[in-house]
Design a protein around this motif. Sequence first.
Motif, PDB file in Angstrom:
ATOM      1  N   VAL A  36     -15.655  -3.836  -4.867  1.00  0.00           N
ATOM      2  CA  VAL A  36     -15.075  -4.971  -4.227  1.00  0.00           C
ATOM      3  C   VAL A  36     -14.857  -4.587  -2.766  1.00  0.00           C
ATOM      4  CG1 VAL A  36     -13.714  -5.734  -6.391  1.00  0.00           C
ATOM      5  CG2 VAL A  36     -12.782  -3.630  -5.269  1.00  0.00           C
ATOM      6  N   PHE A  37     -14.130  -5.510  -2.026  1.00  0.00           N
ATOM      7  CA  PHE A  37     -13.811  -5.398  -0.744  1.00  0.00           C
ATOM      8  C   PHE A  37     -12.712  -6.134  -0.241  1.00  0.00           C
ATOM      9  CE2 PHE A  37     -18.371  -4.878  -1.417  1.00  0.00           C
ATOM     10  CZ  PHE A  37     -18.769  -4.139  -0.594  1.00  0.00           C
ATOM     11  N   ALA A  38     -11.837  -5.193   0.358  1.00  0.00           N
ATOM     12  CA  ALA A  38     -10.522  -5.475   0.936  1.00  0.00           C
ATOM     13  C   ALA A  38     -10.592  -5.987   2.246  1.00  0.00           C
ATOM     14  CB  ALA A  38      -9.391  -4.563   0.811  1.00  0.00           C
ATOM     15  N   ILE A  39     -10.151  -7.181   2.726  1.00  0.00           N
ATOM     16  CA  ILE A  39     -10.634  -7.760   3.998  1.00  0.00           C
ATOM     17  C   ILE A  39      -9.204  -8.018   4.627  1.00  0.00           C
ATOM     18  CG2 ILE A  39     -11.850  -9.525   5.449  1.00  0.00           C
ATOM     19  CD1 ILE A  39     -13.680 -10.017   3.067  1.00  0.00           C
ATOM     20  N   GLY A  40      -8.653  -7.508   5.652  1.00  0.00           N
ATOM     21  CA  GLY A  40      -7.447  -8.179   6.274  1.00  0.00           C
ATOM     22  C   GLY A  40      -7.456  -7.446   7.664  1.00  0.00           C
ATOM     23  N   PRO A  80      -8.413 -14.137  18.342  1.00  0.00           N
ATOM     24  CA  PRO A  80      -9.248 -13.993  17.301  1.00  0.00           C
ATOM     25  C   PRO A  80      -9.841 -12.697  17.273  1.00  0.00           C
ATOM     26  CG  PRO A  80      -9.365 -16.165  18.221  1.00  0.00           C
ATOM     27  CD  PRO A  80      -8.677 -15.513  19.090  1.00  0.00           C
ATOM     28  N   GLN A  81      -9.985 -11.857  15.766  1.00  0.00           N
ATOM     29  CA  GLN A  81     -10.440 -10.651  16.133  1.00  0.00           C
ATOM     30  C   GLN A  81     -11.074 -10.550  14.439  1.00  0.00           C
ATOM     31  OE1 GLN A  81      -7.937  -7.648  16.783  1.00  0.00           O
ATOM     32  NE2 GLN A  81      -7.743  -7.936  18.822  1.00  0.00           N
ATOM     33  N   ALA A  82     -12.273 -10.057  14.513  1.00  0.00           N
ATOM     34  CA  ALA A  82     -12.989  -9.590  13.240  1.00  0.00           C
ATOM     35  C   ALA A  82     -11.804  -8.855  12.211  1.00  0.00           C
ATOM     36  CB  ALA A  82     -14.328  -9.004  13.238  1.00  0.00           C
ATOM     37  N   PRO A  83     -11.643  -9.321  10.874  1.00  0.00           N
ATOM     38  CA  PRO A  83     -10.685  -8.438  10.140  1.00  0.00           C
ATOM     39  C   PRO A  83     -11.510  -7.055   9.683  1.00  0.00           C
ATOM     40  CG  PRO A  83     -11.784 -10.185   8.861  1.00  0.00           C
ATOM     41  CD  PRO A  83     -12.207 -10.404  10.315  1.00  0.00           C
ATOM     42  N   VAL A  84     -10.874  -6.133   9.216  1.00  0.00           N
ATOM     43  CA  VAL A  84     -11.090  -4.910   8.744  1.00  0.00           C
ATOM     44  C   VAL A  84     -11.667  -5.001   7.350  1.00  0.00           C
ATOM     45  CG1 VAL A  84     -10.421  -2.523   8.293  1.00  0.00           C
ATOM     46  CG2 VAL A  84      -9.617  -3.737  10.463  1.00  0.00           C
ATOM     47  N   LYS A  85     -12.749  -4.560   6.998  1.00  0.00           N
ATOM     48  CA  LYS A  85     -13.234  -4.383   5.569  1.00  0.00           C
ATOM     49  C   LYS A  85     -13.136  -2.906   5.205  1.00  0.00           C
ATOM     50  CE  LYS A  85     -15.610  -7.866   7.992  1.00  0.00           C
ATOM     51  NZ  LYS A  85     -15.968  -7.854   9.599  1.00  0.00           N
ATOM     52  N   THR A  86     -12.745  -2.941   3.894  1.00  0.00           N
ATOM     53  CA  THR A  86     -12.927  -1.519   3.202  1.00  0.00           C
ATOM     54  C   THR A  86     -13.619  -1.811   1.866  1.00  0.00           C
ATOM     55  OG1 THR A  86     -10.758  -1.941   2.189  1.00  0.00           O
ATOM     56  CG2 THR A  86     -10.868  -0.642   4.308  1.00  0.00           C
ATOM     57  N   ARG A  87     -14.236  -0.748   1.288  1.00  0.00           N
ATOM     58  CA  ARG A  87     -14.965  -0.559   0.094  1.00  0.00           C
ATOM     59  C   ARG A  87     -14.135   0.035  -1.033  1.00  0.00           C
ATOM     60  NH1 ARG A  87     -21.375  -0.122  -0.393  1.00  0.00           N
ATOM     61  NH2 ARG A  87     -21.568  -0.454  -2.792  1.00  0.00           N
ATOM     62  N   GLY A  88     -14.335  -0.431  -2.376  1.00  0.00           N
ATOM     63  CA  GLY A  88     -13.841   0.339  -3.408  1.00  0.00           C
ATOM     64  C   GLY A  88     -14.141  -0.169  -4.608  1.00  0.00           C
ATOM     65  N   ASN A  89     -13.597  -0.064  -5.773  1.00  0.00           N
ATOM     66  CA  ASN A  89     -14.094  -0.325  -7.130  1.00  0.00           C
ATOM     67  C   ASN A  89     -12.910  -0.916  -8.033  1.00  0.00           C
ATOM     68  OD1 ASN A  89     -15.830   2.461  -6.598  1.00  0.00           O
ATOM     69  ND2 ASN A  89     -17.018   0.806  -7.406  1.00  0.00           N
ATOM     70  N   ILE A  90     -13.087  -1.629  -8.886  1.00  0.00           N
ATOM     71  CA  ILE A  90     -12.207  -2.364  -9.785  1.00  0.00           C
ATOM     72  C   ILE A  90     -11.977  -1.260 -10.745  1.00  0.00           C
ATOM     73  CG2 ILE A  90     -11.708  -3.882 -11.664  1.00  0.00           C
ATOM     74  CD1 ILE A  90     -11.036  -5.168  -9.294  1.00  0.00           C
ATOM     75  N   ALA A 121     -10.074  -0.088  -3.069  1.00  0.00           N
ATOM     76  CA  ALA A 121     -10.595  -0.328  -1.866  1.00  0.00           C
ATOM     77  C   ALA A 121      -9.261  -0.301  -0.639  1.00  0.00           C
ATOM     78  CB  ALA A 121     -11.093  -2.030  -1.653  1.00  0.00           C
ATOM     79  N   ALA A 122      -9.183   0.565   0.216  1.00  0.00           N
ATOM     80  CA  ALA A 122      -8.151   1.040   0.995  1.00  0.00           C
ATOM     81  C   ALA A 122      -7.328  -0.284   1.594  1.00  0.00           C
ATOM     82  CB  ALA A 122      -8.391   1.946   1.971  1.00  0.00           C
ATOM     83  N   ILE A 123      -6.062  -0.490   1.521  1.00  0.00           N
ATOM     84  CA  ILE A 123      -5.250  -1.416   2.274  1.00  0.00           C
ATOM     85  C   ILE A 123      -4.118  -0.837   2.788  1.00  0.00           C
ATOM     86  CG2 ILE A 123      -6.056  -3.376   0.860  1.00  0.00           C
ATOM     87  CD1 ILE A 123      -3.303  -3.258  -0.536  1.00  0.00           C
ATOM     88  N   GLY A 124      -3.563  -1.396   3.987  1.00  0.00           N
ATOM     89  CA  GLY A 124      -2.331  -0.794   4.659  1.00  0.00           C
ATOM     90  C   GLY A 124      -1.560  -1.773   5.000  1.00  0.00           C
ATOM     91  N   ASN A 153      -2.515  -5.629   5.460  1.00  0.00           N
ATOM     92  CA  ASN A 153      -3.439  -6.235   4.565  1.00  0.00           C
ATOM     93  C   ASN A 153      -2.864  -7.140   3.632  1.00  0.00           C
ATOM     94  OD1 ASN A 153      -5.424  -3.615   5.091  1.00  0.00           O
ATOM     95  ND2 ASN A 153      -6.430  -5.385   4.525  1.00  0.00           N
ATOM     96  N   SER A 154      -1.646  -7.286   3.614  1.00  0.00           N
ATOM     97  CA  SER A 154      -1.041  -7.984   2.380  1.00  0.00           C
ATOM     98  C   SER A 154      -1.190  -9.489   2.579  1.00  0.00           C
ATOM     99  CB  SER A 154       0.673  -7.944   2.842  1.00  0.00           C
ATOM    100  OG  SER A 154       1.060  -6.426   2.211  1.00  0.00           O
ATOM    101  N   GLY A 155      -1.562 -10.020   1.806  1.00  0.00           N
ATOM    102  CA  GLY A 155      -1.905 -11.460   1.717  1.00  0.00           C
ATOM    103  C   GLY A 155      -3.507 -11.725   1.950  1.00  0.00           C
ATOM    104  N   GLY A 156      -4.317 -10.576   2.234  1.00  0.00           N
ATOM    105  CA  GLY A 156      -5.664 -10.663   2.393  1.00  0.00           C
ATOM    106  C   GLY A 156      -6.686 -10.783   1.238  1.00  0.00           C
ATOM    107  N   PRO A 157      -7.635 -11.154   1.097  1.00  0.00           N
ATOM    108  CA  PRO A 157      -8.481 -11.149   0.025  1.00  0.00           C
ATOM    109  C   PRO A 157      -9.012  -9.856  -0.634  1.00  0.00           C
ATOM    110  CG  PRO A 157      -9.782 -11.933   1.741  1.00  0.00           C
ATOM    111  CD  PRO A 157      -8.463 -11.848   2.220  1.00  0.00           C
ATOM    112  N   LEU A 158      -9.270  -9.658  -1.860  1.00  0.00           N
ATOM    113  CA  LEU A 158     -10.213  -8.685  -2.595  1.00  0.00           C
ATOM    114  C   LEU A 158     -11.293  -9.736  -3.011  1.00  0.00           C
ATOM    115  CD1 LEU A 158     -10.190  -5.718  -3.384  1.00  0.00           C
ATOM    116  CD2 LEU A 158      -9.403  -6.582  -5.697  1.00  0.00           C
TER     117      LEU A 158
END
Length: 507
Positions: free
Chosen positions: A132-136, A155-165, A181-184, A187-192
Motif C-alpha cells: 500500500v502507499f500513503a500519499i499526502g 501546487p506541489q507533488a504529494p509525498v508517497k510512502t510505501r508499506g503493507n497492510i 506506510a509511514a505518515i506524519g 498526511n491526515s485526510g490523504g489516501p491510502l
Amino acid sequence: MRQLVCALLFLVLASLAPTQVQADPADIAAASRSVVRVVVFPANGDNVPIGHGSGIVVAPDRILTNAHVVAEEEYDGAIRVMVIPSETGGPISAEVIARSPRNDLALIALRNGRRLTPAALFTGPVPDGVDVFAIGYPGGVDVAQGLDLDDVMRPQAPVKTRGNISAGRSAKGFETLLHTAAIGSGNSGGPLVDACGRVLGVNSFGTISDGSDAEFFFAIAQREVATFLRSNGVAYRSVDAECLSRADMTRAEAERAAAEKARIEEENRRADAARSRSFTEARRQAEYDIIETRDNRSMLTVVLIFMALGAAGSAWQLLERERRDQAKLAGGAAALFIIAGLIAWFTRPSFSEVDEITRAALAETADPAAPAKAATAGKLTCVIDRSRSRITVSDTVDVPFEWRPDGCVNGRTQYAEKDGIWTRTFVPGQEAQVSVVGFNPATSTYRVERHLLGEEAMQQARAARNQYDVKSCSTDPAALEKVVAMNEAVHALLPQQANEVLVYQCE
C-alpha cells in the motif's frame, strides 16, 4: 543428490506461490492527481495558517479529509479553508459542508467553479500483507525543505510512502486499516492506495513510539468512507476488480493465446480426421456402387444377348415357314437386343471413375459450408472480460456499441483501420485521461486503453487532438487520413503502457 532434489522442489513451489502485485510508478502518480493540500486559516481574515492536512478529490468539486483537520473547536474559533491542487492552478476557496467526528471524516465543497480529477475507491476485500502507499503532505517534509507560506500555497507533488497492510486489527468505534506506510502530521485526510492507485482508506492517525518500537498507522476503511459519502449525496467512483499487474496480464494473455491456438489446432485436426474418414467412406461406397453397377449391367448384357438369340431363332423359323414380315420383326428385335446389350456392356462404370464419383458424392452429402462469423454490423452490447482487463478507475457496466463496416461508430464517430483493428483516440476537454479505443470486427472484441495523465501532458494531448477536425463519420479518404494522423499525433505523446486496459466481448 538429495540437496539437488530439495532445490528443485523449492523452485517448483516458489513458482507456484502467488506473486505480489508490483506497483507501477505511473499508477501511483495517477492517484496523486486526486490528492490536495488542505490549509486552514482563521475566519477573521488573518493569512497565517493555523493548520493543514491532506485531502482526496471524491467528485470534481468535493474533497474528503479528516474531521480533525477542519475541526473548528481544535483551532478555538471559526476557520477558513483553502485547497491547493497537486498540479496546476492556484489555491481554491472551500467550505466544510459535512463532518463526522465519530469516524474522523469531513467533506469540503470547492468554490469558484473549479473542477479536479476524482479518485476511485476500491470496494473489494483488502488482503493481508499487500503493498500500500500513503500519499499526502506531511508537515515534516515541508519544514525539512524550508518551505514558506508562498511555497505551501503553490501546487506541489504529494509525498508517497510505501508499506503493507496488517489486516485483522481495527480501531474501536469504526473500521480502520492497520498499515506500515509511514505518515506524519499533515498526511491526515490523504489516501491510502493499493498498487493500482485505488483508494483503500483515508489516513487518520498512528501509534506513538518512543523510538524503540516500530510505528504503525491507521486509515479509515473504505466502507466507512463509502457510507459517509453516500449519506452526503456524493456520487463517487468505485472499482471492485482485483489489482492485476501488467506482468500478470501479459502472462494471462499469452496463456489465453496459447490455449486458443491449441483449441484451433485440435479442431483442425478433428476436422481433417473427419474429412479423411468421410473421404475413405465415400470412396469405399463409390467402389461398392461401381461394382454393383458393373454386375447389374453385365447381367443385363447377358439377358439381352439371350433375348437376341431367342429373337434370331424365332426369325429363322419364321423364314422357313415363309412368314417374312414376322421374320423381319423378329430379326429387328434381335438386332435391338444386341445393340442394347452392347450399350449396357460398354457403359459399365470404370474403376478409374472412383475418385470423381467420390467427390460428387461428398459434394451432395456434405454439410453446408459453415456459416461465417456472425456479422458485427449493427447494435451490439459489449460485456467486460475481467480476466483480460486491468481495471483501475472505471466501472464495468455493459457498453452499447453500434458498428458499421466502414468504421462509423454510433452513427457519429469515425474510426480508422489498421491491420484489421479499427481505432480512435479520445482526448476529453475536462477529464484528465486519454482513451485509445479499438474494435476488432473479426473477433467482436472492443478494447479500451486508458492513460491517466498529468495536467501538462493533458494540455499537450489536447493541443495535438485539436489540430484535426474529425467530428463526424465519413468514408472520404482525406477524412480518414485525418483520423489516422490525429491518432498518431496523440499516440506519440502517450506513455508506452496504459494505466487501465478494458477488454469487452460484443454480441
